[in-house]
Design a protein around this motif. Structure first.
Motif, PDB file in Angstrom:
ATOM      1  N   PRO A  47      24.565 -34.512 -20.049  1.00 18.42           N
ATOM      2  CA  PRO A  47      25.148 -33.227 -20.479  1.00 18.42           C
ATOM      3  C   PRO A  47      26.608 -33.078 -20.063  1.00 18.42           C
ATOM      4  CG  PRO A  47      22.945 -32.882 -19.627  1.00 18.42           C
ATOM      5  CD  PRO A  47      23.298 -34.313 -19.312  1.00 18.42           C
ATOM      6  N   VAL A  48      26.938 -33.560 -18.856  1.00 23.93           N
ATOM      7  CA  VAL A  48      28.328 -33.489 -18.386  1.00 23.93           C
ATOM      8  C   VAL A  48      29.224 -34.375 -19.253  1.00 23.93           C
ATOM      9  CG1 VAL A  48      29.888 -33.981 -16.455  1.00 23.93           C
ATOM     10  CG2 VAL A  48      27.636 -32.954 -16.034  1.00 23.93           C
ATOM     11  N   VAL A  49      28.753 -35.586 -19.531  1.00 27.19           N
ATOM     12  CA  VAL A  49      29.529 -36.513 -20.366  1.00 27.19           C
ATOM     13  C   VAL A  49      29.757 -35.919 -21.750  1.00 27.19           C
ATOM     14  CG1 VAL A  49      29.542 -38.788 -21.456  1.00 27.19           C
ATOM     15  CG2 VAL A  49      28.690 -38.536 -19.129  1.00 27.19           C
ATOM     16  N   GLY A  50      28.722 -35.318 -22.328  1.00 28.56           N
ATOM     17  CA  GLY A  50      28.845 -34.736 -23.657  1.00 28.56           C
ATOM     18  C   GLY A  50      29.836 -33.594 -23.704  1.00 28.56           C
ATOM     19  N   VAL A  51      29.774 -32.712 -22.711  1.00 28.42           N
ATOM     20  CA  VAL A  51      30.698 -31.572 -22.671  1.00 28.42           C
ATOM     21  C   VAL A  51      32.136 -32.044 -22.489  1.00 28.42           C
ATOM     22  CG1 VAL A  51      31.383 -29.537 -21.347  1.00 28.42           C
ATOM     23  CG2 VAL A  51      28.969 -29.910 -21.890  1.00 28.42           C
ATOM     24  N   VAL A  52      32.337 -33.000 -21.591  1.00 28.40           N
ATOM     25  CA  VAL A  52      33.685 -33.535 -21.363  1.00 28.40           C
ATOM     26  C   VAL A  52      34.218 -34.192 -22.636  1.00 28.40           C
ATOM     27  CG1 VAL A  52      35.051 -35.226 -20.082  1.00 28.40           C
ATOM     28  CG2 VAL A  52      33.375 -33.807 -18.888  1.00 28.40           C
ATOM     29  N   ALA A  53      33.355 -34.925 -23.343  1.00 32.48           N
ATOM     30  CA  ALA A  53      33.773 -35.547 -24.603  1.00 32.48           C
ATOM     31  C   ALA A  53      34.194 -34.486 -25.618  1.00 32.48           C
ATOM     32  CB  ALA A  53      32.637 -36.403 -25.166  1.00 32.48           C
ATOM     33  N   GLY A  54      33.437 -33.387 -25.676  1.00 30.56           N
ATOM     34  CA  GLY A  54      33.797 -32.298 -26.581  1.00 30.56           C
ATOM     35  C   GLY A  54      35.139 -31.678 -26.227  1.00 30.56           C
ATOM     36  N   LEU A  55      35.384 -31.506 -24.925  1.00 29.55           N
ATOM     37  CA  LEU A  55      36.663 -30.943 -24.477  1.00 29.55           C
ATOM     38  C   LEU A  55      37.820 -31.886 -24.791  1.00 29.55           C
ATOM     39  CD1 LEU A  55      35.602 -29.433 -21.040  1.00 29.55           C
ATOM     40  CD2 LEU A  55      36.158 -28.181 -23.139  1.00 29.55           C
ATOM     41  N   MET A  56      37.584 -33.185 -24.634  1.00 27.55           N
ATOM     42  CA  MET A  56      38.628 -34.157 -24.950  1.00 27.55           C
ATOM     43  C   MET A  56      38.917 -34.174 -26.448  1.00 27.55           C
ATOM     44  SD  MET A  56      38.004 -37.411 -22.442  1.00 27.55           S
ATOM     45  CE  MET A  56      38.483 -37.295 -20.704  1.00 27.55           C
ATOM     46  N   ALA A  57      37.867 -34.012 -27.257  1.00 26.96           N
ATOM     47  CA  ALA A  57      38.059 -33.947 -28.706  1.00 26.96           C
ATOM     48  C   ALA A  57      38.861 -32.699 -29.078  1.00 26.96           C
ATOM     49  CB  ALA A  57      36.708 -33.935 -29.412  1.00 26.96           C
ATOM     50  N   PHE A  58      38.580 -31.594 -28.387  1.00 28.64           N
ATOM     51  CA  PHE A  58      39.350 -30.370 -28.606  1.00 28.64           C
ATOM     52  C   PHE A  58      40.815 -30.579 -28.252  1.00 28.64           C
ATOM     53  CE2 PHE A  58      41.236 -26.594 -26.637  1.00 28.64           C
ATOM     54  CZ  PHE A  58      41.225 -25.709 -27.722  1.00 28.64           C
ATOM     55  N   ALA A  59      41.046 -31.242 -27.114  1.00 28.99           N
ATOM     56  CA  ALA A  59      42.417 -31.505 -26.690  1.00 28.99           C
ATOM     57  C   ALA A  59      43.141 -32.410 -27.678  1.00 28.99           C
ATOM     58  CB  ALA A  59      42.420 -32.143 -25.305  1.00 28.99           C
ATOM     59  N   GLU A  60      42.412 -33.361 -28.268  1.00 25.73           N
ATOM     60  CA  GLU A  60      43.018 -34.288 -29.220  1.00 25.73           C
ATOM     61  C   GLU A  60      43.449 -33.585 -30.499  1.00 25.73           C
ATOM     62  OE1 GLU A  60      44.448 -37.510 -31.245  1.00 25.73           O
ATOM     63  OE2 GLU A  60      43.936 -37.386 -29.112  1.00 25.73           O
ATOM     64  N   SER A  61      42.613 -32.655 -30.986  1.00 24.81           N
ATOM     65  CA  SER A  61      42.911 -32.001 -32.264  1.00 24.81           C
ATOM     66  C   SER A  61      43.675 -30.693 -32.101  1.00 24.81           C
ATOM     67  CB  SER A  61      41.613 -31.725 -33.041  1.00 24.81           C
ATOM     68  OG  SER A  61      40.772 -30.853 -32.303  1.00 24.81           O
ATOM     69  N   GLY A  62      43.658 -30.136 -30.879  1.00 22.06           N
ATOM     70  CA  GLY A  62      44.382 -28.894 -30.649  1.00 22.06           C
ATOM     71  C   GLY A  62      45.873 -29.081 -30.815  1.00 22.06           C
ATOM     72  N   LEU A  63      46.517 -28.166 -31.483  1.00 20.81           N
ATOM     73  CA  LEU A  63      47.929 -28.298 -31.820  1.00 20.81           C
ATOM     74  C   LEU A  63      48.786 -28.482 -30.572  1.00 20.81           C
ATOM     75  CD1 LEU A  63      50.099 -28.255 -34.013  1.00 20.81           C
ATOM     76  CD2 LEU A  63      50.226 -25.778 -33.749  1.00 20.81           C
ATOM     77  N   LEU A 106      58.918 -24.159 -34.704  1.00 19.97           N
ATOM     78  CA  LEU A 106      58.434 -24.035 -33.330  1.00 19.97           C
ATOM     79  C   LEU A 106      58.643 -25.336 -32.554  1.00 19.97           C
ATOM     80  CD1 LEU A 106      55.085 -22.057 -33.724  1.00 19.97           C
ATOM     81  CD2 LEU A 106      57.354 -21.178 -33.154  1.00 19.97           C
ATOM     82  N   ALA A 107      58.780 -25.193 -31.249  1.00 22.77           N
ATOM     83  CA  ALA A 107      59.054 -26.351 -30.395  1.00 22.77           C
ATOM     84  C   ALA A 107      57.907 -27.367 -30.452  1.00 22.77           C
ATOM     85  CB  ALA A 107      59.282 -25.891 -28.958  1.00 22.77           C
ATOM     86  N   VAL A 108      56.662 -26.878 -30.529  1.00 23.36           N
ATOM     87  CA  VAL A 108      55.525 -27.793 -30.534  1.00 23.36           C
ATOM     88  C   VAL A 108      55.534 -28.673 -31.780  1.00 23.36           C
ATOM     89  CG1 VAL A 108      54.009 -26.076 -31.636  1.00 23.36           C
ATOM     90  CG2 VAL A 108      53.023 -27.958 -30.318  1.00 23.36           C
ATOM     91  N   VAL A 109      55.927 -28.106 -32.925  1.00 21.65           N
ATOM     92  CA  VAL A 109      56.004 -28.888 -34.158  1.00 21.65           C
ATOM     93  C   VAL A 109      57.174 -29.859 -34.096  1.00 21.65           C
ATOM     94  CG1 VAL A 109      56.366 -28.775 -36.652  1.00 21.65           C
ATOM     95  CG2 VAL A 109      54.864 -27.118 -35.533  1.00 21.65           C
ATOM     96  N   ARG A 110      58.279 -29.416 -33.555  1.00 23.94           N
ATOM     97  CA  ARG A 110      59.445 -30.304 -33.435  1.00 23.94           C
ATOM     98  C   ARG A 110      59.150 -31.462 -32.487  1.00 23.94           C
ATOM     99  NH1 ARG A 110      64.012 -28.979 -35.682  1.00 23.94           N
ATOM    100  NH2 ARG A 110      64.315 -26.901 -36.575  1.00 23.94           N
ATOM    101  N   ARG A 111      58.364 -31.199 -31.460  1.00 27.64           N
ATOM    102  CA  ARG A 111      58.019 -32.274 -30.531  1.00 27.64           C
ATOM    103  C   ARG A 111      57.139 -33.315 -31.224  1.00 27.64           C
ATOM    104  NH1 ARG A 111      55.701 -29.498 -26.860  1.00 27.64           N
ATOM    105  NH2 ARG A 111      53.513 -30.064 -27.201  1.00 27.64           N
ATOM    106  N   LEU A 112      56.223 -32.860 -32.054  1.00 33.95           N
ATOM    107  CA  LEU A 112      55.361 -33.787 -32.777  1.00 33.95           C
ATOM    108  C   LEU A 112      56.096 -34.473 -33.921  1.00 33.95           C
ATOM    109  CD1 LEU A 112      52.070 -31.685 -32.934  1.00 33.95           C
ATOM    110  CD2 LEU A 112      52.491 -33.722 -31.551  1.00 33.95           C
ATOM    111  N   GLY A 113      57.109 -33.802 -34.471  1.00 32.18           N
ATOM    112  CA  GLY A 113      57.900 -34.387 -35.551  1.00 32.18           C
ATOM    113  C   GLY A 113      57.824 -33.553 -36.812  1.00 32.18           C
TER     114      GLY A 113
END
Length: 208
Positions: free
Chosen positions: A17-33, A90-97
């Motif tokens: 359960p811990v591994v699954g939740v952490v994986a979900g959080l990492m996926a959120f971090a990956e797709s979060g703007l 926005l700065a976040v978009v300029r940082r990404l390109g």
């Protein structure tokens, strides 16, 4: 190989359960703007996917990672709805390109809400497309199914790769373990044969 195997073992020994939740959080971090540009969520999901060693675990992790991805999409979508065309500045978009923002916008103009799904496997662009969809005022009823489908696609790819890598590491370790004994035995035989040949040659030289 030993290091990889140890990592796989360490992950597999953690409560799932811990591994699954952490994986979900990492996926959120990956797709979060903006978060995905500084946080290696993709790599994290790959490593944690090694724990999905059974069909039930695989299905659970697939769902948790997909939910994390679509949650990240929603962050971008809501920001796009709030800031509209100003998102490009926005700065976040300029940082990404900005060029990636323009690619996301072009995909939306060409494919509509389906661009959220189509660009899912394109680095950086996939992170910006939900925000571009929000800025373009794409209806939520169209955004949601595209986000869910794209999230399942991304999740299936990276969780599968992680599970396969974990299984392969363990399998390779078993093969290498057996091969090591075979190699050791072959070397022992070789040493004995070489020693016998040298002794015979030495006797032949000393004999009259």
């Amino acid at each position: 190989m030993d290091f990889i195997t140890e990592v796989v073992r360490a992950i597999s020994d953690l409560p799932f359960p811990v591994v699954g939740v952490v994986a979900g959080l990492m996926a959120f971090a990956e797709s979060g703007l903006g978060v995905g540009s500084i946080f290696p969520g993709e790599t994290g999901v790959l490593l944690l996917g090694a724990a999905a060693a059974t069909p039930v675990r695989f299905a659970v992790m697939l769902l948790l990672v997909a939910l994390g991805v679509t949650a990240g999409d929603h962050v971008g979508y809501l920001l796009g709805r709030r800031y509209g065309e100003r998102m490009r500045e926005l700065a976040v978009v300029r940082r990404l390109g900005v060029r990636h923002w323009d690619r996301a916008t072009a995909a939306l103009h060409r494919y509509g809400a389906a661009a959220v799904f189509i660009t899912r496997l394109i680095p950086i662009v996939r992170t910006l497309t939900p925000a571009a969809a929000g800025a373009a005022q794409v209806r939520y009823g169209r955004f949601l199914p595209a986000s869910l489908a794209g999230s399942l696609l991304w999740s299936a790819l990276y969780v599968s790769l992680g599970a396969f890598a974990g299984a392969s590491a363990a399998h390779l370790e078993r093969l290498l373990g057996r091969a090591s004994w075979i190699l050791l035995g072959a070397l022992a035989v070789l040493v004995v044969v070489v020693s016998l040949i040298r002794r015979r040659r030495a006797k032949a030289k000393t004999s009259p």
